[in-house]
Scaffold this active site. Sequence first.
Site, PDB file in Angstrom:
ATOM      1  N   LYS A  13       0.830  -1.214   0.000  1.00 58.05           N
ATOM      2  CA  LYS A  13       0.000   0.000   0.000  1.00 58.05           C
ATOM      3  C   LYS A  13       0.862   1.261   0.000  1.00 58.05           C
ATOM      4  O   LYS A  13       0.654   2.156  -0.809  1.00 58.05           O
ATOM      5  CB  LYS A  13      -0.902   0.049   1.253  1.00 58.05           C
ATOM      6  CG  LYS A  13      -1.900  -1.078   1.362  1.00 58.05           C
ATOM      7  CD  LYS A  13      -2.832  -0.871   2.562  1.00 58.05           C
ATOM      8  CE  LYS A  13      -2.124  -0.960   3.897  1.00 58.05           C
ATOM      9  NZ  LYS A  13      -1.659  -2.309   4.259  1.00 58.05           N
ATOM     10  N   ARG A  88      -9.678   0.749   8.933  1.00 55.15           N
ATOM     11  CA  ARG A  88      -9.248  -0.623   9.172  1.00 55.15           C
ATOM     12  C   ARG A  88     -10.290  -1.420   9.949  1.00 55.15           C
ATOM     13  O   ARG A  88     -10.061  -2.584  10.261  1.00 55.15           O
ATOM     14  CB  ARG A  88      -7.975  -0.580   9.997  1.00 55.15           C
ATOM     15  CG  ARG A  88      -6.760  -1.187   9.336  1.00 55.15           C
ATOM     16  CD  ARG A  88      -5.614  -0.833  10.238  1.00 55.15           C
ATOM     17  NE  ARG A  88      -4.428  -1.581  10.053  1.00 55.15           N
ATOM     18  CZ  ARG A  88      -3.362  -1.091   9.431  1.00 55.15           C
ATOM     19  NH1 ARG A  88      -3.378   0.073   8.824  1.00 55.15           N
ATOM     20  NH2 ARG A  88      -2.261  -1.802   9.404  1.00 55.15           N
ATOM     21  N   ARG A 127      12.090  -6.700   5.415  1.00 56.84           N
ATOM     22  CA  ARG A 127      11.896  -5.363   5.973  1.00 56.84           C
ATOM     23  C   ARG A 127      12.526  -5.265   7.357  1.00 56.84           C
ATOM     24  O   ARG A 127      12.774  -6.269   8.003  1.00 56.84           O
ATOM     25  CB  ARG A 127      10.393  -5.022   6.090  1.00 56.84           C
ATOM     26  CG  ARG A 127       9.703  -5.002   4.758  1.00 56.84           C
ATOM     27  CD  ARG A 127       8.427  -4.188   4.683  1.00 56.84           C
ATOM     28  NE  ARG A 127       7.609  -4.070   5.867  1.00 56.84           N
ATOM     29  CZ  ARG A 127       6.355  -3.634   5.830  1.00 56.84           C
ATOM     30  NH1 ARG A 127       5.800  -3.305   4.683  1.00 56.84           N
ATOM     31  NH2 ARG A 127       5.652  -3.513   6.940  1.00 56.84           N
ATOM     32  N   ARG A 129      11.290  -3.154  10.056  1.00 56.66           N
ATOM     33  CA  ARG A 129      10.516  -2.405  11.039  1.00 56.66           C
ATOM     34  C   ARG A 129      10.385  -3.181  12.342  1.00 56.66           C
ATOM     35  O   ARG A 129      10.390  -4.411  12.341  1.00 56.66           O
ATOM     36  CB  ARG A 129       9.131  -2.122  10.453  1.00 56.66           C
ATOM     37  CG  ARG A 129       8.767  -0.649  10.485  1.00 56.66           C
ATOM     38  CD  ARG A 129       7.570  -0.371   9.643  1.00 56.66           C
ATOM     39  NE  ARG A 129       6.379  -1.049  10.119  1.00 56.66           N
ATOM     40  CZ  ARG A 129       5.228  -1.066   9.446  1.00 56.66           C
ATOM     41  NH1 ARG A 129       5.146  -0.455   8.290  1.00 56.66           N
ATOM     42  NH2 ARG A 129       4.179  -1.686   9.937  1.00 56.66           N
ATOM     43  N   ARG A 140      -0.513  -9.351  13.115  1.00 52.79           N
ATOM     44  CA  ARG A 140      -1.092  -8.297  12.275  1.00 52.79           C
ATOM     45  C   ARG A 140      -1.998  -8.880  11.202  1.00 52.79           C
ATOM     46  O   ARG A 140      -3.051  -8.315  10.876  1.00 52.79           O
ATOM     47  CB  ARG A 140       0.015  -7.447  11.661  1.00 52.79           C
ATOM     48  CG  ARG A 140       0.624  -6.489  12.691  1.00 52.79           C
ATOM     49  CD  ARG A 140       2.017  -6.034  12.329  1.00 52.79           C
ATOM     50  NE  ARG A 140       2.075  -5.327  11.063  1.00 52.79           N
ATOM     51  CZ  ARG A 140       3.189  -5.204  10.334  1.00 52.79           C
ATOM     52  NH1 ARG A 140       4.308  -5.759  10.733  1.00 52.79           N
ATOM     53  NH2 ARG A 140       3.155  -4.525   9.212  1.00 52.79           N
TER      54      ARG A 140
END
Length: 183
Positions: A13, A88, A127, A129, A140
Amino acid sequence: MHLVFFGPPGAGKGTQAQGIVADYGVPQISTGDILRAAVSNGTPLGQQAGPLMAAGKLVPDELVIGIVEERLKERDCERGFLLDGFPRTIPQAQSLEVVLQRLGKSIEHVVSLEVPDDVIHERMKGRGRADDSPATVQKRLDEFRKLTAPLKAYYQERGLLRPINGVGTLEDIAGAIKRAIGR
Ligand code: ADP
């Protein structure tokens, strides 16, 4: 242009949103980015959101709805916006509708980036993060399936859902998005 970018964590996104921002000059409003900034600045919002984000859980609707409402009133949103990571939950979507109605605006397209779970897990490995550990990614994804996925039917019923295959080259996906939003 009034857009929502929708999809599971790791769907791309943020990446695809940047292309739209560059091409059409509308601001990207990422609730994840706003919350991460609040956490790193140690604001009261950040102190509330930080532990939930680290655990891969959603932060309470009231918090994000307030943030987005304030942000949408800013001048740079007059000609449109791209919401990335919001709404969300169904209550967030309902509140968004009310806020936009008050501002005399409405969502035109909900771009839904479709990516299977195994591809997401692969992507997240690359990634860095804080909330990208395999266990937190799984949490998640669970939150997405349980709380966020029902929004697809919500926007489908309103004729706004634009499903896009999120697996492919960045260029192919960007092209599919542009065709879906008719630009
Ligand atoms: P991703 O889409 O990869 O999960 P985001 O940057 O959009 O990443 O979100 C990171 C975290 O911020 C989420 O796991 C959640 O804790 C919080 N968050 C972001 N947007 C929302 C929202 N609209 N409602 C509730 N929590 C949110």
